[in-house]
Design a protein around this motif. Structure first.
Motif, PDB file in Angstrom:
ATOM      1  N   PHE A 132       0.845  -1.200   0.000  1.00 47.42           N
ATOM      2  CA  PHE A 132       0.000   0.000   0.000  1.00 47.42           C
ATOM      3  C   PHE A 132       0.879   1.249   0.000  1.00 47.42           C
ATOM      4  O   PHE A 132       0.640   2.182  -0.754  1.00 47.42           O
ATOM      5  N   LEU A 133       1.918   1.261   0.848  1.00 47.16           N
ATOM      6  CA  LEU A 133       2.798   2.422   0.941  1.00 47.16           C
ATOM      7  C   LEU A 133       3.607   2.643  -0.334  1.00 47.16           C
ATOM      8  O   LEU A 133       3.969   3.772  -0.650  1.00 47.16           O
ATOM      9  N   ALA A 134       3.877   1.579  -1.063  1.00 48.00           N
ATOM     10  CA  ALA A 134       4.627   1.708  -2.320  1.00 48.00           C
ATOM     11  C   ALA A 134       3.833   2.471  -3.369  1.00 48.00           C
ATOM     12  O   ALA A 134       4.420   3.032  -4.299  1.00 48.00           O
ATOM     13  N   THR A 135       2.519   2.499  -3.226  1.00 49.63           N
ATOM     14  CA  THR A 135       1.670   3.212  -4.184  1.00 49.63           C
ATOM     15  C   THR A 135       0.912   4.356  -3.509  1.00 49.63           C
ATOM     16  O   THR A 135      -0.178   4.731  -3.951  1.00 49.63           O
ATOM     17  N   LEU A 136       1.492   4.915  -2.462  1.00 52.95           N
ATOM     18  CA  LEU A 136       0.857   5.998  -1.703  1.00 52.95           C
ATOM     19  C   LEU A 136       0.599   7.203  -2.596  1.00 52.95           C
ATOM     20  O   LEU A 136       1.480   7.650  -3.330  1.00 52.95           O
ATOM     21  N   ASP A 137      -0.628   7.716  -2.545  1.00 52.08           N
ATOM     22  CA  ASP A 137      -1.036   8.842  -3.389  1.00 52.08           C
ATOM     23  C   ASP A 137      -1.239  10.118  -2.578  1.00 52.08           C
ATOM     24  O   ASP A 137      -0.810  11.188  -2.984  1.00 52.08           O
ATOM     25  N   SER A 138      -1.913  10.007  -1.421  1.00 58.10           N
ATOM     26  CA  SER A 138      -2.151  11.167  -0.570  1.00 58.10           C
ATOM     27  C   SER A 138      -2.504  10.704   0.833  1.00 58.10           C
ATOM     28  O   SER A 138      -2.791   9.531   1.059  1.00 58.10           O
ATOM     29  N   VAL A 139      -2.466  11.662   1.758  1.00 57.34           N
ATOM     30  CA  VAL A 139      -2.743  11.373   3.171  1.00 57.34           C
ATOM     31  C   VAL A 139      -3.663  12.460   3.715  1.00 57.34           C
ATOM     32  O   VAL A 139      -3.493  13.640   3.398  1.00 57.34           O
ATOM     33  N   GLU A 140      -4.601  12.057   4.542  1.00 53.26           N
ATOM     34  CA  GLU A 140      -5.450  13.002   5.253  1.00 53.26           C
ATOM     35  C   GLU A 140      -5.310  12.715   6.743  1.00 53.26           C
ATOM     36  O   GLU A 140      -5.479  11.576   7.171  1.00 53.26           O
ATOM     37  N   ILE A 141      -4.977  13.731   7.514  1.00 60.09           N
ATOM     38  CA  ILE A 141      -4.813  13.550   8.957  1.00 60.09           C
ATOM     39  C   ILE A 141      -6.067  14.062   9.652  1.00 60.09           C
ATOM     40  O   ILE A 141      -6.472  15.206   9.460  1.00 60.09           O
ATOM     41  N   GLU A 142      -6.669  13.173  10.442  1.00 59.42           N
ATOM     42  CA  GLU A 142      -7.854  13.505  11.228  1.00 59.42           C
ATOM     43  C   GLU A 142      -7.575  13.154  12.675  1.00 59.42           C
ATOM     44  O   GLU A 142      -7.523  11.972  13.016  1.00 59.42           O
ATOM     45  N   GLY A 143      -7.361  14.132  13.493  1.00 59.20           N
ATOM     46  CA  GLY A 143      -7.051  13.892  14.898  1.00 59.20           C
ATOM     47  C   GLY A 143      -5.723  13.176  15.031  1.00 59.20           C
ATOM     48  O   GLY A 143      -4.697  13.673  14.597  1.00 59.20           O
ATOM     49  N   SER A 144      -5.752  11.969  15.598  1.00 60.44           N
ATOM     50  CA  SER A 144      -4.510  11.215  15.787  1.00 60.44           C
ATOM     51  C   SER A 144      -4.345  10.098  14.758  1.00 60.44           C
ATOM     52  O   SER A 144      -3.513   9.230  14.932  1.00 60.44           O
ATOM     53  N   GLU A 145      -5.155  10.122  13.696  1.00 63.03           N
ATOM     54  CA  GLU A 145      -5.060   9.094  12.661  1.00 63.03           C
ATOM     55  C   GLU A 145      -4.710   9.693  11.316  1.00 63.03           C
ATOM     56  O   GLU A 145      -5.131  10.793  10.985  1.00 63.03           O
ATOM     57  N   ARG A 199      -3.281   2.474  -6.492  1.00 61.01           N
ATOM     58  CA  ARG A 199      -3.645   1.153  -7.017  1.00 61.01           C
ATOM     59  C   ARG A 199      -4.595   0.369  -6.127  1.00 61.01           C
ATOM     60  O   ARG A 199      -5.425  -0.378  -6.613  1.00 61.01           O
ATOM     61  N   GLU A 200      -4.407   0.452  -4.841  1.00 57.67           N
ATOM     62  CA  GLU A 200      -5.233  -0.339  -3.925  1.00 57.67           C
ATOM     63  C   GLU A 200      -6.623   0.281  -3.780  1.00 57.67           C
ATOM     64  O   GLU A 200      -6.776   1.492  -3.829  1.00 57.67           O
ATOM     65  N   ARG A 201      -7.614  -0.555  -3.594  1.00 57.28           N
ATOM     66  CA  ARG A 201      -8.953  -0.058  -3.327  1.00 57.28           C
ATOM     67  C   ARG A 201      -9.068   0.274  -1.848  1.00 57.28           C
ATOM     68  O   ARG A 201      -8.459  -0.372  -1.013  1.00 57.28           O
ATOM     69  N   GLY A 202      -9.867   1.233  -1.551  1.00 54.09           N
ATOM     70  CA  GLY A 202     -10.098   1.594  -0.165  1.00 54.09           C
ATOM     71  C   GLY A 202      -8.984   2.459   0.400  1.00 54.09           C
ATOM     72  O   GLY A 202      -8.156   3.000  -0.338  1.00 54.09           O
ATOM     73  N   THR A 203      -8.976   2.561   1.700  1.00 55.54           N
ATOM     74  CA  THR A 203      -7.993   3.378   2.399  1.00 55.54           C
ATOM     75  C   THR A 203      -7.355   2.558   3.493  1.00 55.54           C
ATOM     76  O   THR A 203      -7.794   1.460   3.811  1.00 55.54           O
ATOM     77  N   LEU A 204      -6.320   3.132   4.083  1.00 54.27           N
ATOM     78  CA  LEU A 204      -5.632   2.489   5.197  1.00 54.27           C
ATOM     79  C   LEU A 204      -5.473   3.539   6.288  1.00 54.27           C
ATOM     80  O   LEU A 204      -5.015   4.645   6.012  1.00 54.27           O
ATOM     81  N   ALA A 205      -5.891   3.230   7.504  1.00 57.85           N
ATOM     82  CA  ALA A 205      -5.769   4.155   8.628  1.00 57.85           C
ATOM     83  C   ALA A 205      -4.613   3.726   9.523  1.00 57.85           C
ATOM     84  O   ALA A 205      -4.498   2.556   9.880  1.00 57.85           O
TER      85      ALA A 205
END
Length: 80
Positions: A50-63, A70-76
């Motif tokens: 997942f990290l090899a194809t990282l596109d963007s990040v959204e920070i919400e609180g402590s997550e 490439r991967e479907r969905g998200t990773l928290a």
């Protein structure tokens, strides 16, 4: 009252990744980079892929919510 997200660009393994957050303090960005590096080195294969194809990040609180090209969905990931 709507809080505006701020965009910060980080360098992660020769890729420029946009990070969207309400709080752009350097400490939060530094913690994010530390967690990403640790997960890339010691995380499960699925997380590493997942990290090899990282596109963007959204920070919400402590997550950190990670988005991939490439991967479907998200990773928290927890920052704390």
């Amino acid at each position: 009252m709507k809080t505006e997200l701020k965009k910060v660009i980080i360098e992660f393994h020769e890729n420029q990744i946009p990070v969207y957050c309400k709080d752009d303090r350097r400490k939060v960005i530094d913690m994010l980079l530390e967690v990403l590096e640790r997960k890339l080195a010691t995380g499960r294969r699925t997380v590493q892929r997942f990290l090899a194809t990282l596109d963007s990040v959204e920070i919400e609180g402590s997550e950190a919510i990670l988005y991939s090209t490439r991967e479907r969905g998200t990773l928290a990931l927890s920052l704390y």
